[in-house]
Design a protein around this motif. Structure first.
Motif, mmCIF file in Angstrom:
data_model
loop_
_atom_site.group_PDB
_atom_site.id
_atom_site.type_symbol
_atom_site.label_atom_id
_atom_site.label_comp_id
_atom_site.label_asym_id
_atom_site.label_seq_id
_atom_site.Cartn_x
_atom_site.Cartn_y
_atom_site.Cartn_z
ATOM 1 N N ALA A 68 49.744 47.969 35.011
ATOM 2 C CA ALA A 68 49.978 48.433 33.648
ATOM 3 C C ALA A 68 49.323 49.780 33.389
ATOM 4 O O ALA A 68 49.597 50.421 32.367
ATOM 5 N N GLY A 69 48.446 50.204 34.293
ATOM 6 C CA GLY A 69 47.715 51.455 34.085
ATOM 7 C C GLY A 69 46.562 51.293 33.114
ATOM 8 O O GLY A 69 45.978 52.278 32.655
ATOM 9 N N ALA A 70 46.216 50.049 32.782
ATOM 10 C CA ALA A 70 45.120 49.772 31.849
ATOM 11 C C ALA A 70 43.780 49.926 32.575
ATOM 12 O O ALA A 70 43.725 50.034 33.797
ATOM 13 N N THR A 71 42.705 49.921 31.801
ATOM 14 C CA THR A 71 41.358 50.055 32.348
ATOM 15 C C THR A 71 40.705 48.684 32.440
ATOM 16 O O THR A 71 40.593 47.985 31.433
ATOM 17 N N LEU A 72 40.277 48.317 33.633
ATOM 18 C CA LEU A 72 39.565 47.055 33.824
ATOM 19 C C LEU A 72 38.089 47.298 33.542
ATOM 20 O O LEU A 72 37.423 48.046 34.250
ATOM 21 N N GLU A 73 37.581 46.680 32.489
ATOM 22 C CA GLU A 73 36.191 46.874 32.073
ATOM 23 C C GLU A 73 35.243 45.887 32.736
ATOM 24 O O GLU A 73 34.062 46.190 32.915
ATOM 25 N N GLY A 74 35.728 44.695 33.078
ATOM 26 C CA GLY A 74 34.859 43.722 33.712
ATOM 27 C C GLY A 74 35.572 42.417 33.955
ATOM 28 O O GLY A 74 36.705 42.203 33.507
ATOM 29 N N ILE A 75 34.864 41.543 34.679
ATOM 30 C CA ILE A 75 35.385 40.225 35.028
ATOM 31 C C ILE A 75 34.293 39.206 34.742
ATOM 32 O O ILE A 75 33.153 39.381 35.185
ATOM 33 N N GLY A 76 34.649 38.149 34.025
ATOM 34 C CA GLY A 76 33.712 37.069 33.741
ATOM 35 C C GLY A 76 34.299 35.737 34.157
ATOM 36 O O GLY A 76 35.480 35.480 33.950
ATOM 37 N N VAL A 77 33.456 34.912 34.766
ATOM 38 C CA VAL A 77 33.876 33.597 35.242
ATOM 39 C C VAL A 77 32.841 32.583 34.772
ATOM 40 O O VAL A 77 31.636 32.828 34.862
ATOM 41 N N ALA A 78 33.298 31.449 34.288
ATOM 42 C CA ALA A 78 32.364 30.405 33.875
ATOM 43 C C ALA A 78 31.687 29.790 35.095
ATOM 44 O O ALA A 78 30.459 29.749 35.173
ATOM 45 N N VAL A 79 32.467 29.304 36.060
ATOM 46 C CA VAL A 79 31.908 28.664 37.247
ATOM 47 C C VAL A 79 32.576 29.251 38.489
ATOM 48 O O VAL A 79 33.794 29.240 38.619
ATOM 49 N N GLU A 80 31.749 29.742 39.383
ATOM 50 C CA GLU A 80 32.224 30.290 40.658
ATOM 51 C C GLU A 80 31.824 29.352 41.788
ATOM 52 O O GLU A 80 30.683 28.894 41.844
ATOM 53 N N LYS A 81 32.753 29.079 42.664
ATOM 54 C CA LYS A 81 32.448 28.321 43.884
ATOM 55 C C LYS A 81 31.982 29.343 44.921
ATOM 56 O O LYS A 81 32.771 29.868 45.701
ATOM 57 N N GLY A 82 30.683 29.651 44.899
ATOM 58 C CA GLY A 82 30.126 30.705 45.737
ATOM 59 C C GLY A 82 30.339 30.501 47.215
ATOM 60 O O GLY A 82 30.453 31.467 47.972
ATOM 61 N N PHE A 83 30.427 29.272 47.653
ATOM 62 C CA PHE A 83 30.624 28.958 49.072
ATOM 63 C C PHE A 83 32.016 29.333 49.561
ATOM 64 O O PHE A 83 32.283 29.291 50.758
ATOM 65 N N GLN A 84 32.923 29.724 48.636
ATOM 66 C CA GLN A 84 34.271 30.108 49.057
ATOM 67 C C GLN A 84 34.473 31.621 49.060
ATOM 68 O O GLN A 84 35.542 32.096 49.416
ATOM 69 N N GLY A 85 33.471 32.383 48.638
ATOM 70 C CA GLY A 85 33.460 33.823 48.860
ATOM 71 C C GLY A 85 34.206 34.722 47.897
ATOM 72 O O GLY A 85 34.117 35.938 48.009
ATOM 73 N N GLY A 86 34.951 34.186 46.949
ATOM 74 C CA GLY A 86 35.722 35.044 46.054
ATOM 75 C C GLY A 86 34.868 35.985 45.220
ATOM 76 O O GLY A 86 35.187 37.156 45.063
ATOM 77 N N GLY A 87 33.770 35.484 44.695
ATOM 78 C CA GLY A 87 32.916 36.306 43.848
ATOM 79 C C GLY A 87 32.274 37.468 44.579
ATOM 80 O O GLY A 87 32.056 38.533 44.010
ATOM 81 N N ASP A 88 31.974 37.282 45.858
ATOM 82 C CA ASP A 88 31.339 38.346 46.636
ATOM 83 C C ASP A 88 32.225 39.591 46.688
ATOM 84 O O ASP A 88 31.729 40.719 46.624
ATOM 85 N N LYS A 89 33.525 39.389 46.785
ATOM 86 C CA LYS A 89 34.461 40.520 46.827
ATOM 87 C C LYS A 89 34.407 41.311 45.522
ATOM 88 O O LYS A 89 34.384 42.535 45.534
ATOM 89 N N PHE A 90 34.321 40.610 44.391
ATOM 90 C CA PHE A 90 34.313 41.294 43.106
ATOM 91 C C PHE A 90 32.953 41.922 42.798
ATOM 92 O O PHE A 90 32.879 42.951 42.138
ATOM 93 N N ARG A 91 31.866 41.322 43.295
ATOM 94 C CA ARG A 91 30.539 41.937 43.140
ATOM 95 C C ARG A 91 30.488 43.282 43.867
ATOM 96 O O ARG A 91 29.794 44.192 43.447
ATOM 97 N N ALA A 92 31.213 43.385 44.968
ATOM 98 C CA ALA A 92 31.231 44.616 45.766
ATOM 99 C C ALA A 92 32.191 45.672 45.221
ATOM 100 O O ALA A 92 32.157 46.820 45.661
ATOM 101 N N MET A 93 33.038 45.282 44.262
ATOM 102 C CA MET A 93 34.028 46.206 43.715
ATOM 103 C C MET A 93 33.324 47.306 42.907
ATOM 104 O O MET A 93 32.549 47.023 42.013
ATOM 105 N N LYS A 94 33.570 48.540 43.255
ATOM 106 C CA LYS A 94 32.935 49.681 42.590
ATOM 107 C C LYS A 94 33.519 49.891 41.193
ATOM 108 O O LYS A 94 34.723 49.818 40.990
#
Length: 119
Positions: A68-94
């Motif tokens: 859409a060309g919109a600006t992504l300001e942030g991502i919030g998640v209530a519960v992350e399954k850290g053992f599955q690695g998804g959050g690590d990718k977004f923590r590394a996102m510049k």
């Protein structure tokens, strides 16, 4: 506020942003849909979701915001399954702030272990 849907409904006729993702929950590919009527290039978007496992659905939402060309300001998640690695990718996102309220480090027959808060 707008909602991404996983199925086309009668009130969405045309003009859709779409992203096909693998759903860990449903064990199949699903298509995330957002009406182009409600998401524009001048919008600033905060993505909020309840659970995240491997991050495929979240990445689909990021892709829709980018399409859409919109600006992504942030991502919030209530519960992350850290053992599955998804959050690590977004923590590394510049340039994008990512926050999970609770991160499950391990879950098995002995119980649940939460990761210590990183902030």
């Amino acid at each position: 506020m707008l909602f991404a849907k996983k199925a086309k409904s009668d009130n969405i006729e045309s003009g859709l942003y779409q992203s096909e993702v693998f759903s860990y929950t449903y064990k199949k590919k699903v298509t995330l849909l957002v009406s182009q009527e409600w998401l524009h290039a001048d919008d600033h978007v905060l993505i909020i979701d309840d659970f995240m496992a491997n991050g495929f659905a979240m990445q689909g939402l990021v892709d829709i915001v980018n399409a859409a060309g919109a600006t992504l300001e942030g991502i919030g998640v209530a519960v992350e399954k850290g053992f599955q690695g998804g959050g690590d990718k977004f923590r590394a996102m510049k340039g994008v702030r990512y926050k999970a309220l609770a991160v499950i480090e391990k879950a098995d027959e002995n119980g649940i272990i939460f990761r210590d808060d990183e902030d």
